[in-house]
Design a protein around this motif. Structure first.
Motif, mmCIF file in Angstrom:
data_model
loop_
_atom_site.group_PDB
_atom_site.id
_atom_site.type_symbol
_atom_site.label_atom_id
_atom_site.label_comp_id
_atom_site.label_asym_id
_atom_site.label_seq_id
_atom_site.Cartn_x
_atom_site.Cartn_y
_atom_site.Cartn_z
ATOM 1 N N UNK B 134 53.858 33.990 -73.138
ATOM 2 C CA UNK B 134 52.860 32.983 -72.790
ATOM 3 C C UNK B 134 53.576 31.674 -72.463
ATOM 4 N N UNK B 135 52.920 30.839 -71.688
ATOM 5 C CA UNK B 135 53.471 29.519 -71.343
ATOM 6 C C UNK B 135 52.327 28.653 -70.826
ATOM 7 N N UNK B 136 52.621 27.402 -70.602
ATOM 8 C CA UNK B 136 51.588 26.475 -70.126
ATOM 9 C C UNK B 136 51.862 26.146 -68.657
ATOM 10 N N UNK B 137 50.835 26.294 -67.853
ATOM 11 C CA UNK B 137 50.976 26.101 -66.408
ATOM 12 C C UNK B 137 51.115 24.614 -66.059
ATOM 13 N N UNK B 138 52.045 24.318 -65.128
ATOM 14 C CA UNK B 138 52.207 22.929 -64.688
ATOM 15 C C UNK B 138 51.715 22.807 -63.237
ATOM 16 N N UNK B 139 52.570 23.098 -62.296
ATOM 17 C CA UNK B 139 52.171 22.975 -60.889
ATOM 18 C C UNK B 139 52.839 24.069 -60.044
ATOM 19 N N UNK B 140 52.435 24.104 -58.786
ATOM 20 C CA UNK B 140 53.014 25.058 -57.839
ATOM 21 C C UNK B 140 53.800 24.278 -56.790
ATOM 22 N N UNK B 141 55.018 24.743 -56.502
ATOM 23 C CA UNK B 141 55.853 24.078 -55.502
ATOM 24 C C UNK B 141 55.540 24.549 -54.092
#
Lengths: 115, 187
Positions: B134-141
């Motif tokens: 699991x992880x926390x979503x930031x942004x898409x490049x």
């Protein structure tokens, strides 16, 4: 050859990453017990609807106490020859407290259990 | 469209990539032009016409809390995800945890969403529906790379991970997107 090396590295990385997570979840608690001191270990959830006495005993020599989660208990217990090994209850997902009590000390540790 | 990094203070920074625009960033942060202008003004950032070289501290959009445990012993991807999304008041050990099923998600107060949004928790499920990561979503490049934050494994430090990494380690895994509602009390 290059392709085989790449595949090997990829598989190794994959297994390594997955095992990194898995290993840690087998041993639930590892505790050092003092000799000739009564040690009590309690386990309870947020609203105390789940409560367990995990350990309440006096041992004559210092020993390590290991709890192993129920589903892994029978396959894992023989790995710890130098310890007292006990099964850890099968819990429902929640916040739990483990309370350690001896004559002189008492402390509580929090953890989340995720099924 | 911008890429994410973590500075020495643990802040999540969005850094400009060639061809990026402000719009690329603020739409991902869930803002419109006015909200973005107001947000940057509050931080004393003067926007130039050309965003080249810009960096923005987007920590507050990504993480509800940022004081991850400094002792990484017994911490893992779940401990950091649950803490960073605001489900727990401190980062605490998560035991067992390979079936973050709908029942477990509901116990912890998470709600499913259809797509990742900034600050949501992503879980990677294998064929047996076991949650492996699991992880926390930031942004898409710009190139489609997604950026996540969290602990990549047991006893590891909180770092930025990319979808390039997770798709290699967790190939063909099913992803689920979860949010922890603002009004839910912390564990």
């Amino acid at each position: 050859m290059k392709a085989m090396i790449i595949i090997f590295c990829f598989l190794t990385l994959n297994l390594f990453a997955q095992n990194q997570n898995r290993e840690s979840h087998i041993i639930s608690e590892e505790i050092k017990l003092q000799a000739n001191v009564r040690t009590k270990i309690f386990l309870y959830n947020r609203d105390s609807t789940e409560t367990f006495i995990l350990f309440d005993n006096i041992i004559t020599k210092p020993e390590k106490l290991v709890f192993i989660f129920q589903p892994n208990y029978y396959e894992e217990r023989n790995k710890y020859k130098d310890a007292i090994v006990l099964p850890f209850p099968l819990l429902k997902s929640d916040l739990y407290y483990i309370k350690f009590v001896t004559k002189d000390t008492s402390y509580v540790k929090k953890f989340l259990f995720m099924q | 469209m911008w890429f994410a990094e973590r500075d020495e203070n643990g802040n999540i920074i969005a850094r400009y990539e060639d061809g990026d625009t402000y719009e690329n960033l603020y739409t991902q942060l869930g803002m419109n032009t006015e909200q973005f202008a107001s947000w940057t003004a509050k931080q004393g950032i003067e926007l130039s016409l050309d965003p080249s070289g810009s960096t923005f501290n987007i920590t507050d959009f990504v993480l509800k809390q940022n004081d991850f445990s400094t002792d990484n012993a017994n911490m893992n991807c779940f401990s950091s995800s649950l803490y960073g999304t605001g489900a727990t008041s401190e980062e605490m050990e998560v035991k067992y945890g390979f079936n973050f099923t709908e029942s477990s998600q509901s116990t912890f107060g998470y709600e499913k969403t259809n797509s990742p949004q900034i600050g949501s928790m992503i879980t990677w499920l294998d064929n047996s529906e076991t949650t492996q990561h699991s992880a926390i979503y930031i942004i898409r490049g710009q190139d489609g790379t997604e950026y996540y934050v969290g602990r990549p494994g047991q006893n590891s430090n909180v770092t930025i991970q990319t979808s390039n990494y997770t798709s290699q380690v967790y190939p063909n895994f099913q992803k689920t997107f979860l949010v922890y509602p603002f009004n839910k009390p912390k564990f």
